[in-house]
Design a protein around this motif. Sequence first.
Motif, PDB file in Angstrom:
ATOM      1  N   ALA A 104      52.567  16.329  38.902  1.00 30.18           N
ATOM      2  CA  ALA A 104      51.730  15.651  37.904  1.00 30.18           C
ATOM      3  C   ALA A 104      50.266  16.088  38.068  1.00 30.18           C
ATOM      4  N   GLN A 105      49.811  16.088  39.290  1.00 27.00           N
ATOM      5  CA  GLN A 105      48.450  16.490  39.734  1.00 27.00           C
ATOM      6  C   GLN A 105      47.346  15.542  39.264  1.00 27.00           C
ATOM      7  N   SER A 106      47.344  15.154  38.000  1.00 28.65           N
ATOM      8  CA  SER A 106      46.320  14.231  37.491  1.00 28.65           C
ATOM      9  C   SER A 106      46.841  13.639  36.178  1.00 28.65           C
ATOM     10  N   PHE A 107      46.278  12.494  35.816  1.00 26.21           N
ATOM     11  CA  PHE A 107      46.599  11.936  34.496  1.00 26.21           C
ATOM     12  C   PHE A 107      45.363  11.943  33.596  1.00 26.21           C
ATOM     13  N   HIS A 108      44.436  12.861  33.896  1.00 29.01           N
ATOM     14  CA  HIS A 108      43.267  13.045  33.033  1.00 29.01           C
ATOM     15  C   HIS A 108      43.296  14.474  32.488  1.00 29.01           C
ATOM     16  N   LEU A 158      38.748  16.451  43.368  1.00 28.06           N
ATOM     17  CA  LEU A 158      38.255  17.484  42.454  1.00 28.06           C
ATOM     18  C   LEU A 158      36.729  17.411  42.383  1.00 28.06           C
ATOM     19  N   PRO A 159      36.068  18.536  42.068  1.00 33.19           N
ATOM     20  CA  PRO A 159      34.609  18.500  41.972  1.00 33.19           C
ATOM     21  C   PRO A 159      34.155  17.395  41.028  1.00 33.19           C
ATOM     22  N   GLY A 160      33.264  16.555  41.517  1.00 31.51           N
ATOM     23  CA  GLY A 160      32.703  15.497  40.679  1.00 31.51           C
ATOM     24  C   GLY A 160      33.636  14.324  40.431  1.00 31.51           C
ATOM     25  N   GLN A 161      34.801  14.316  41.052  1.00 28.24           N
ATOM     26  CA  GLN A 161      35.778  13.247  40.763  1.00 28.24           C
ATOM     27  C   GLN A 161      35.250  11.884  41.250  1.00 28.24           C
ATOM     28  N   ALA A 162      35.220  10.927  40.328  1.00 22.99           N
ATOM     29  CA  ALA A 162      34.764   9.586  40.668  1.00 22.99           C
ATOM     30  C   ALA A 162      35.960   8.753  41.130  1.00 22.99           C
ATOM     31  N   LEU A 163      35.639   7.739  41.923  1.00 22.49           N
ATOM     32  CA  LEU A 163      36.697   6.879  42.459  1.00 22.49           C
ATOM     33  C   LEU A 163      37.541   6.268  41.340  1.00 22.49           C
ATOM     34  N   ASP A 164      36.898   5.819  40.266  1.00 19.56           N
ATOM     35  CA  ASP A 164      37.701   5.143  39.228  1.00 19.56           C
ATOM     36  C   ASP A 164      38.618   6.120  38.498  1.00 19.56           C
ATOM     37  N   ALA A 165      38.184   7.396  38.387  1.00 15.78           N
ATOM     38  CA  ALA A 165      39.068   8.390  37.752  1.00 15.78           C
ATOM     39  C   ALA A 165      40.309   8.603  38.620  1.00 15.78           C
ATOM     40  N   ALA A 212      41.068   4.891  49.522  1.00 13.41           N
ATOM     41  CA  ALA A 212      41.382   4.047  48.369  1.00 13.41           C
ATOM     42  C   ALA A 212      42.849   4.199  47.967  1.00 13.41           C
ATOM     43  N   ALA A 213      43.344   5.426  48.046  1.00 18.97           N
ATOM     44  CA  ALA A 213      44.759   5.656  47.697  1.00 18.97           C
ATOM     45  C   ALA A 213      45.673   4.934  48.676  1.00 18.97           C
ATOM     46  N   THR A 214      45.291   4.959  49.956  1.00 21.05           N
ATOM     47  CA  THR A 214      46.106   4.286  50.977  1.00 21.05           C
ATOM     48  C   THR A 214      46.258   2.805  50.631  1.00 21.05           C
ATOM     49  N   SER A 238      44.287   7.708  37.755  1.00 19.37           N
ATOM     50  CA  SER A 238      45.457   8.604  37.828  1.00 19.37           C
ATOM     51  C   SER A 238      46.555   7.993  38.691  1.00 19.37           C
ATOM     52  N   LEU A 239      46.126   7.471  39.834  1.00 20.22           N
ATOM     53  CA  LEU A 239      47.094   6.882  40.757  1.00 20.22           C
ATOM     54  C   LEU A 239      47.802   5.698  40.092  1.00 20.22           C
ATOM     55  N   GLY A 240      47.028   4.884  39.374  1.00 24.74           N
ATOM     56  CA  GLY A 240      47.610   3.728  38.702  1.00 24.74           C
ATOM     57  C   GLY A 240      48.608   4.147  37.631  1.00 24.74           C
ATOM     58  N   THR A 241      48.292   5.208  36.894  1.00 21.48           N
ATOM     59  CA  THR A 241      49.237   5.683  35.873  1.00 21.48           C
ATOM     60  C   THR A 241      50.507   6.196  36.547  1.00 21.48           C
ATOM     61  N   ALA A 242      50.317   6.913  37.651  1.00 18.01           N
ATOM     62  CA  ALA A 242      51.492   7.410  38.381  1.00 18.01           C
ATOM     63  C   ALA A 242      52.361   6.240  38.834  1.00 18.01           C
ATOM     64  N   ILE A 243      51.746   5.241  39.432  1.00 21.77           N
ATOM     65  CA  ILE A 243      52.505   4.075  39.924  1.00 21.77           C
ATOM     66  C   ILE A 243      53.210   3.384  38.762  1.00 21.77           C
ATOM     67  N   GLY A 244      52.544   3.335  37.614  1.00 18.60           N
ATOM     68  CA  GLY A 244      53.132   2.694  36.436  1.00 18.60           C
ATOM     69  C   GLY A 244      54.408   3.373  35.957  1.00 18.60           C
ATOM     70  N   LEU A 245      54.584   4.643  36.318  1.00 21.28           N
ATOM     71  CA  LEU A 245      55.812   5.359  35.938  1.00 21.28           C
ATOM     72  C   LEU A 245      56.946   5.087  36.921  1.00 21.28           C
ATOM     73  N   ALA A 246      56.654   4.308  37.951  1.00 20.11           N
ATOM     74  CA  ALA A 246      57.654   3.869  38.936  1.00 20.11           C
ATOM     75  C   ALA A 246      58.419   5.012  39.604  1.00 20.11           C
ATOM     76  N   PRO A 247      57.697   6.032  40.074  1.00 19.03           N
ATOM     77  CA  PRO A 247      58.410   7.078  40.820  1.00 19.03           C
ATOM     78  C   PRO A 247      58.891   6.520  42.158  1.00 19.03           C
ATOM     79  N   ASP A 248      59.821   7.242  42.775  1.00 15.99           N
ATOM     80  CA  ASP A 248      60.355   6.791  44.064  1.00 15.99           C
ATOM     81  C   ASP A 248      59.517   7.318  45.219  1.00 15.99           C
ATOM     82  N   HIS A 249      58.702   8.316  44.913  1.00 16.00           N
ATOM     83  CA  HIS A 249      57.954   9.002  45.972  1.00 16.00           C
ATOM     84  C   HIS A 249      56.630   9.475  45.376  1.00 16.00           C
ATOM     85  N   ILE A 250      55.557   9.375  46.148  1.00 12.62           N
ATOM     86  CA  ILE A 250      54.266   9.889  45.686  1.00 12.62           C
ATOM     87  C   ILE A 250      53.631  10.698  46.819  1.00 12.62           C
ATOM     88  N   SER A 251      53.220  11.927  46.489  1.00 15.79           N
ATOM     89  CA  SER A 251      52.489  12.764  47.447  1.00 15.79           C
ATOM     90  C   SER A 251      51.089  12.960  46.906  1.00 15.79           C
TER      91      SER A 251
END
Length: 391
Positions: free
Chosen positions: A121-125, A164-171, A223-225, A175-188
Amino acid sequence: MQPLAVYVHIPFCTVKCGYCDFNAYSGMDNLKEAYGAALVAEVHANASLLSGRTIASIGFGGGTPGEVPAAHIGAVVAAIGQHARLDPAAEVTLEANPGTLDRPQLEALRAAGVTRLSIGAQSFHADELRFLDRIHSPQATAAAVGLARKAGFESIGLDLIYGLPGQALDAWIGSLGTAIGLAPDHISIYALTVEDGTPLARRVRKGEVTPLDPDAVADLYEAATDRLAAAGYLQYELSNWARPGHHSRHNMVYWTDGEYLAIGAGAHGYLGGERYQNIAHPRAYIAAVEERAPAPHPGRESAYRPGAVTAMADWFSLRLRLLEGFHEPEFEARFGLPLRKVGGVVLDDCASAGVLELAPGVRLTRAGRLLHGEVSARFLARLQNTLAATG
Ligand code: SF4
């Protein structure tokens, strides 16, 4: 005898991403048929290494394994099964690019024996995906997860890149929240690294791109942890989280000193105490396998037996990637030397600094997870001194 894992490398990609230094190539579609045949031929040529072994996992990585016909994947799995016992519960993982997945192909992959998908997925932006040269959109990843579920995949992982260069915490948290919302079984999650020789490295050198400050990268990891734990994912390795029962059994082999056979261009293997690497360029690899060269392992480029220092340092560094760490007697059982004797000072220093816990086992503390590289480097330096001193 321990089960054996098999890694199969598929080096084809639609586009070579600017940050990527993997053995991956675009514009080589004309080689795919010959490459598929070479993979099967290499498996057969390694019959003696497979014979009598149980295969607990197969990992198709790349490159973009989802870019080759599912029949090629199935043929490799079947060829492995001709020479070894394929555990009925074997984990067969395929790394997939959301931009190249559709329902018929996913069903064909499932029928070919693939049990687990790892989707990049890498990002949801959309702007971040463009920066990374990824060919897919955030919507394509969401669609791919849905299609994969419909095709019968019960274990689906998503990979994300942060820092990523310039990546803000909320961005990042978005992405992480969108990934979690898809309910994958594993996230790297992987921090973007600027690898020498890549177009990204050239852009950094020219001043067109400024890498994110390491402290900011560490904040994103922290934050991801928290976010992943709050969503019920269990962290089991520095970069990996899973729902119970969905950790990557294949990757666990790499982290726990297990043996794995390598098939395909540039693939790395570890068998009988020897590490080896295949010829990297797909055309040269195909030619070598077709000519059955070099004997007895066509396609192989080099092999070496790691010395004691390298083997111990690798073992320590890989085991420390696991959150559960390891118990000191495991080191002695593997190398015949007490861990304390070769690296006790480093362990004690790191424990005093709050980076390592030493009991009941050796493992990184939460703060220490950001310092894995430093701890590993200090252990290696200590080993070099200690073993040189003892001859
Ligand atoms: S899709 Fe993956 S392997 Fe292929 S070029 Fe991009 S990052 Fe590298």
